[in-house]
Design a protein around this motif. Structure first.
Motif, PDB file in Angstrom:
ATOM      1  N   HIS A  38      38.691  15.800 -14.774  1.00  0.00           N
ATOM      2  CA  HIS A  38      39.170  16.349 -16.039  1.00  0.00           C
ATOM      3  C   HIS A  38      39.342  15.335 -17.164  1.00  0.00           C
ATOM      4  N   PHE A  39      39.444  14.059 -16.814  1.00  0.00           N
ATOM      5  CA  PHE A  39      39.688  13.030 -17.829  1.00  0.00           C
ATOM      6  C   PHE A  39      38.701  11.886 -17.663  1.00  0.00           C
ATOM      7  N   ASP A  40      38.422  11.239 -18.776  1.00  0.00           N
ATOM      8  CA  ASP A  40      37.582  10.045 -18.758  1.00  0.00           C
ATOM      9  C   ASP A  40      38.492   8.854 -18.498  1.00  0.00           C
ATOM     10  N   VAL A  41      38.472   8.347 -17.249  1.00  0.00           N
ATOM     11  CA  VAL A  41      39.302   7.198 -16.873  1.00  0.00           C
ATOM     12  C   VAL A  41      38.414   6.152 -16.214  1.00  0.00           C
ATOM     13  N   ASP A  42      38.850   4.893 -16.286  1.00  0.00           N
ATOM     14  CA  ASP A  42      38.108   3.822 -15.621  1.00  0.00           C
ATOM     15  C   ASP A  42      38.381   3.815 -14.126  1.00  0.00           C
ATOM     16  N   SER A  43      39.664   3.859 -13.760  1.00  0.00           N
ATOM     17  CA  SER A  43      40.015   3.896 -12.345  1.00  0.00           C
ATOM     18  C   SER A  43      41.349   4.614 -12.172  1.00  0.00           C
ATOM     19  N   CYS A  44      41.565   5.067 -10.950  1.00  0.00           N
ATOM     20  CA  CYS A  44      42.753   5.836 -10.630  1.00  0.00           C
ATOM     21  C   CYS A  44      43.106   5.543  -9.175  1.00  0.00           C
ATOM     22  N   TYR A  45      44.382   5.233  -8.923  1.00  0.00           N
ATOM     23  CA  TYR A  45      44.791   4.893  -7.563  1.00  0.00           C
ATOM     24  C   TYR A  45      46.251   5.278  -7.349  1.00  0.00           C
ATOM     25  N   VAL A  46      46.570   5.717  -6.129  1.00  0.00           N
ATOM     26  CA  VAL A  46      47.950   5.991  -5.749  1.00  0.00           C
ATOM     27  C   VAL A  46      48.298   5.077  -4.580  1.00  0.00           C
ATOM     28  N   ASP A  47      49.373   4.307  -4.730  1.00  0.00           N
ATOM     29  CA  ASP A  47      49.827   3.402  -3.679  1.00  0.00           C
ATOM     30  C   ASP A  47      50.804   4.146  -2.778  1.00  0.00           C
ATOM     31  N   LEU A  48      50.317   4.628  -1.634  1.00  0.00           N
ATOM     32  CA  LEU A  48      51.140   5.399  -0.715  1.00  0.00           C
ATOM     33  C   LEU A  48      52.184   4.539  -0.006  1.00  0.00           C
ATOM     34  N   GLU A  49      51.992   3.238   0.015  1.00  0.00           N
ATOM     35  CA  GLU A  49      52.934   2.332   0.678  1.00  0.00           C
ATOM     36  C   GLU A  49      54.146   2.020  -0.198  1.00  0.00           C
ATOM     37  N   ASP A  50      54.020   2.179  -1.489  1.00  0.00           N
ATOM     38  CA  ASP A  50      55.102   1.886  -2.414  1.00  0.00           C
ATOM     39  C   ASP A  50      56.147   3.005  -2.352  1.00  0.00           C
ATOM     40  N   CYS A  51      57.427   2.657  -2.484  1.00  0.00           N
ATOM     41  CA  CYS A  51      58.486   3.669  -2.430  1.00  0.00           C
ATOM     42  C   CYS A  51      58.392   4.676  -3.577  1.00  0.00           C
ATOM     43  N   ASP A  52      57.773   4.285  -4.687  1.00  0.00           N
ATOM     44  CA  ASP A  52      57.609   5.182  -5.842  1.00  0.00           C
ATOM     45  C   ASP A  52      56.273   5.907  -5.851  1.00  0.00           C
ATOM     46  N   LYS A  53      55.458   5.705  -4.807  1.00  0.00           N
ATOM     47  CA  LYS A  53      54.126   6.354  -4.733  1.00  0.00           C
ATOM     48  C   LYS A  53      53.420   6.227  -6.085  1.00  0.00           C
ATOM     49  N   VAL A  54      53.284   4.991  -6.536  1.00  0.00           N
ATOM     50  CA  VAL A  54      52.812   4.691  -7.884  1.00  0.00           C
ATOM     51  C   VAL A  54      51.381   5.155  -8.107  1.00  0.00           C
ATOM     52  N   LEU A  55      51.203   5.939  -9.159  1.00  0.00           N
ATOM     53  CA  LEU A  55      49.894   6.362  -9.645  1.00  0.00           C
ATOM     54  C   LEU A  55      49.550   5.448 -10.807  1.00  0.00           C
ATOM     55  N   ARG A  56      48.448   4.727 -10.680  1.00  0.00           N
ATOM     56  CA  ARG A  56      47.999   3.803 -11.730  1.00  0.00           C
ATOM     57  C   ARG A  56      46.647   4.279 -12.231  1.00  0.00           C
ATOM     58  N   ILE A  57      46.561   4.513 -13.523  1.00  0.00           N
ATOM     59  CA  ILE A  57      45.319   4.991 -14.144  1.00  0.00           C
ATOM     60  C   ILE A  57      44.950   4.010 -15.247  1.00  0.00           C
ATOM     61  N   THR A  58      43.772   3.417 -15.159  1.00  0.00           N
ATOM     62  CA  THR A  58      43.308   2.513 -16.206  1.00  0.00           C
ATOM     63  C   THR A  58      42.230   3.194 -17.029  1.00  0.00           C
ATOM     64  N   GLY A  59      42.160   2.810 -18.288  1.00  0.00           N
ATOM     65  CA  GLY A  59      41.174   3.384 -19.186  1.00  0.00           C
ATOM     66  C   GLY A  59      41.504   4.812 -19.576  1.00  0.00           C
ATOM     67  N   MET A  60      42.770   5.147 -19.570  1.00  0.00           N
ATOM     68  CA  MET A  60      43.228   6.496 -19.896  1.00  0.00           C
ATOM     69  C   MET A  60      43.111   6.715 -21.397  1.00  0.00           C
ATOM     70  N   THR A  61      42.527   7.825 -21.804  1.00  0.00           N
ATOM     71  CA  THR A  61      42.361   8.104 -23.235  1.00  0.00           C
ATOM     72  C   THR A  61      43.209   9.284 -23.693  1.00  0.00           C
ATOM     73  N   VAL A  62      44.132   9.719 -22.845  1.00  0.00           N
ATOM     74  CA  VAL A  62      45.107  10.740 -23.243  1.00  0.00           C
ATOM     75  C   VAL A  62      46.486  10.098 -23.178  1.00  0.00           C
ATOM     76  N   ASP A  63      47.440  10.688 -23.858  1.00  0.00           N
ATOM     77  CA  ASP A  63      48.778  10.110 -23.836  1.00  0.00           C
ATOM     78  C   ASP A  63      49.441  10.359 -22.481  1.00  0.00           C
ATOM     79  N   GLU A  64      50.473   9.586 -22.200  1.00  0.00           N
ATOM     80  CA  GLU A  64      51.153   9.643 -20.904  1.00  0.00           C
ATOM     81  C   GLU A  64      51.719  11.023 -20.610  1.00  0.00           C
TER      82      GLU A  64
END
Length: 82
Positions: A38-64
């Motif tokens: 649905h979005f033009d992004v460079d990369s997208c990853y979820v760290d399942l080992e992190d306590c916050d289950k961090v979703l990191r999206i680079t190259g995002m062209t929409v607001d947070e």
């Protein structure tokens, strides 16, 4: 040349870092696929080992807040990681 610069309207690409409740590999893969579809992004990853289950999206062209709403519409908690 100045005319070309003024007409440049591409959105600014940024990195979004979010706290989620995405907990399984299946849910991670599902959400990554949906975001990339649905979005033009460079990369997208979820760290399942992190306590916050961090979703990191680079190259995002929409607001947070658009991304947060999108992830929530798919049944997951999502908020800006502070």
């Amino acid at each position: 040349m100045l005319h070309a610069i003024l007409k440049h309207t591409e959105p600014f690409a940024m990195t979004g870092i979010f706290k989620t409740n995405i907990a399984t590999r299946e849910d991670r893969q599902y959400m990554i696929n949906v975001i990339k579809h649905h979005f033009d992004v460079d990369s997208c990853y979820v760290d399942l080992e992190d306590c916050d289950k961090v979703l990191r999206i680079t190259g995002m062209t929409v607001d947070e807040y658009t991304m947060i709403s999108f992830v929530r519409q798919h049944g997951f908690l999502c908020e800006i990681l502070e």
